[in-house]
Design a protein around this motif. Structure first.
Motif, PDB file in Angstrom:
ATOM      1  N   ASN A  48     -32.990 -13.671 -45.861  1.00  0.00           N
ATOM      2  CA  ASN A  48     -34.358 -14.196 -45.947  1.00  0.00           C
ATOM      3  C   ASN A  48     -35.338 -13.369 -45.127  1.00  0.00           C
ATOM      4  O   ASN A  48     -36.500 -13.243 -45.490  1.00  0.00           O
ATOM      5  N   ASP A  49     -34.877 -12.813 -44.031  1.00  0.00           N
ATOM      6  CA  ASP A  49     -35.729 -12.051 -43.121  1.00  0.00           C
ATOM      7  C   ASP A  49     -35.997 -10.664 -43.703  1.00  0.00           C
ATOM      8  O   ASP A  49     -35.076  -9.854 -43.864  1.00  0.00           O
ATOM      9  N   SER A  50     -37.261 -10.385 -43.996  1.00  0.00           N
ATOM     10  CA  SER A  50     -37.602  -9.096 -44.608  1.00  0.00           C
ATOM     11  C   SER A  50     -37.320  -7.923 -43.674  1.00  0.00           C
ATOM     12  O   SER A  50     -37.071  -6.808 -44.140  1.00  0.00           O
ATOM     13  N   ARG A  51     -37.324  -8.155 -42.366  1.00  0.00           N
ATOM     14  CA  ARG A  51     -37.013  -7.071 -41.427  1.00  0.00           C
ATOM     15  C   ARG A  51     -35.571  -6.622 -41.595  1.00  0.00           C
ATOM     16  O   ARG A  51     -35.268  -5.428 -41.516  1.00  0.00           O
ATOM     17  N   ILE A  52     -34.678  -7.568 -41.842  1.00  0.00           N
ATOM     18  CA  ILE A  52     -33.275  -7.222 -42.047  1.00  0.00           C
ATOM     19  C   ILE A  52     -33.110  -6.505 -43.390  1.00  0.00           C
ATOM     20  O   ILE A  52     -32.417  -5.494 -43.481  1.00  0.00           O
ATOM     21  N   ARG A  53     -33.776  -7.004 -44.434  1.00  0.00           N
ATOM     22  CA  ARG A  53     -33.688  -6.342 -45.747  1.00  0.00           C
ATOM     23  C   ARG A  53     -34.237  -4.914 -45.670  1.00  0.00           C
ATOM     24  O   ARG A  53     -33.634  -3.979 -46.203  1.00  0.00           O
ATOM     25  N   SER A  54     -35.341  -4.756 -44.987  1.00  0.00           N
ATOM     26  CA  SER A  54     -35.945  -3.427 -44.844  1.00  0.00           C
ATOM     27  C   SER A  54     -35.035  -2.484 -44.069  1.00  0.00           C
ATOM     28  O   SER A  54     -34.820  -1.332 -44.463  1.00  0.00           O
ATOM     29  N   GLY A  55     -34.480  -2.955 -42.975  1.00  0.00           N
ATOM     30  CA  GLY A  55     -33.566  -2.138 -42.177  1.00  0.00           C
ATOM     31  C   GLY A  55     -32.325  -1.751 -42.941  1.00  0.00           C
ATOM     32  O   GLY A  55     -31.840  -0.618 -42.859  1.00  0.00           O
ATOM     33  N   ALA A  56     -31.793  -2.695 -43.717  1.00  0.00           N
ATOM     34  CA  ALA A  56     -30.607  -2.397 -44.524  1.00  0.00           C
ATOM     35  C   ALA A  56     -30.934  -1.342 -45.572  1.00  0.00           C
ATOM     36  O   ALA A  56     -30.139  -0.432 -45.817  1.00  0.00           O
ATOM     37  N   ALA A  57     -32.112  -1.444 -46.186  1.00  0.00           N
ATOM     38  CA  ALA A  57     -32.521  -0.445 -47.180  1.00  0.00           C
ATOM     39  C   ALA A  57     -32.644   0.934 -46.536  1.00  0.00           C
ATOM     40  O   ALA A  57     -32.212   1.940 -47.107  1.00  0.00           O
ATOM     41  N   LYS A  58     -33.196   0.983 -45.319  1.00  0.00           N
ATOM     42  CA  LYS A  58     -33.295   2.271 -44.600  1.00  0.00           C
ATOM     43  C   LYS A  58     -31.900   2.832 -44.329  1.00  0.00           C
ATOM     44  O   LYS A  58     -31.656   4.023 -44.514  1.00  0.00           O
ATOM     45  N   ALA A  59     -31.016   1.973 -43.862  1.00  0.00           N
ATOM     46  CA  ALA A  59     -29.659   2.410 -43.525  1.00  0.00           C
ATOM     47  C   ALA A  59     -28.954   3.001 -44.741  1.00  0.00           C
ATOM     48  O   ALA A  59     -28.228   3.996 -44.620  1.00  0.00           O
TER      49      ALA A  59
END
Length: 170
Positions: free
Chosen positions: A55-66
């Motif tokens: 749900n947290d967009s910061r986690i989704r964004s970080g995962a996409a970067k990774a």
């Protein structure tokens, strides 16, 4: 942890949590966690795929970067590209940006799915696909005709503009 690579797989859950980047220097913490997750490689993939659904967009964004820093075999790369393509139309523009940048970093294996996405009726997906193709550069030359079609046919100026920039970078 990034230098340890796959041997740091026990740190994956903590690093996923660090993608939130809470507190002082939050953006730097999140970036470093994403980089380490990317360099851990294959052992981090299941957790990164699951993080794309948080749900947290910061986690989704970080995962996409990774995922853009993963050095993967062809099967894993295909799976990574598929997951990133799906979030190019995420509700969060930060997640969209991270996915587009990662697809650009992945390069040639992402070209065909991105070209297909240019045909989407979703303006965010079209814009992000154009951006990612431009980031890929000359390896995305096969996307030229599809981008030209988008420039000629799309009614939204921002999409046409990004397609023009993509053609110039290719």
């Amino acid at each position: 942890l990034a230098n340890i690579g796959p041997g740091a797989k026990e740190a994956v859950p903590t690093l996923i949590d660090r993608l939130r980047g809470d507190g002082r220097y939050s953006a730097q913490r999140s970036y470093r966690a994403a980089y380490a997750l990317g360099k851990i490689g294959k052992p981090a993939l299941p957790s990164l795929f699951k993080a794309l659904e948080e749900n947290d967009s910061r986690i989704r964004s970080g995962a996409a970067k990774a995922l853009g820093w993963q050095e993967s075999d062809a099967n894993d790369t295909k799976q990574i590209v598929g997951k990133l393509i799906l979030i190019l139309s995420d509700d969060s523009s930060n997640v969209q940006d991270a996915a587009a940048q990662s697809l650009g970093a992945i390069g040639k294996p992402a070209v065909a799915p991105l070209v297909e996405l240019l045909k989407s009726s979703n303006p965010d997906a079209q814009w992000n696909a154009s951006y990612a193709l431009g980031e890929i550069g000359s390896d995305a030359a096969s996307a030229g005709l599809a981008l030209l079609w988008l420039i000629e046919s799309d009614t939204e100026a921002k999409i046409r503009s990004e397609a023009i920039h993509a053609v110039a970078r290719i």
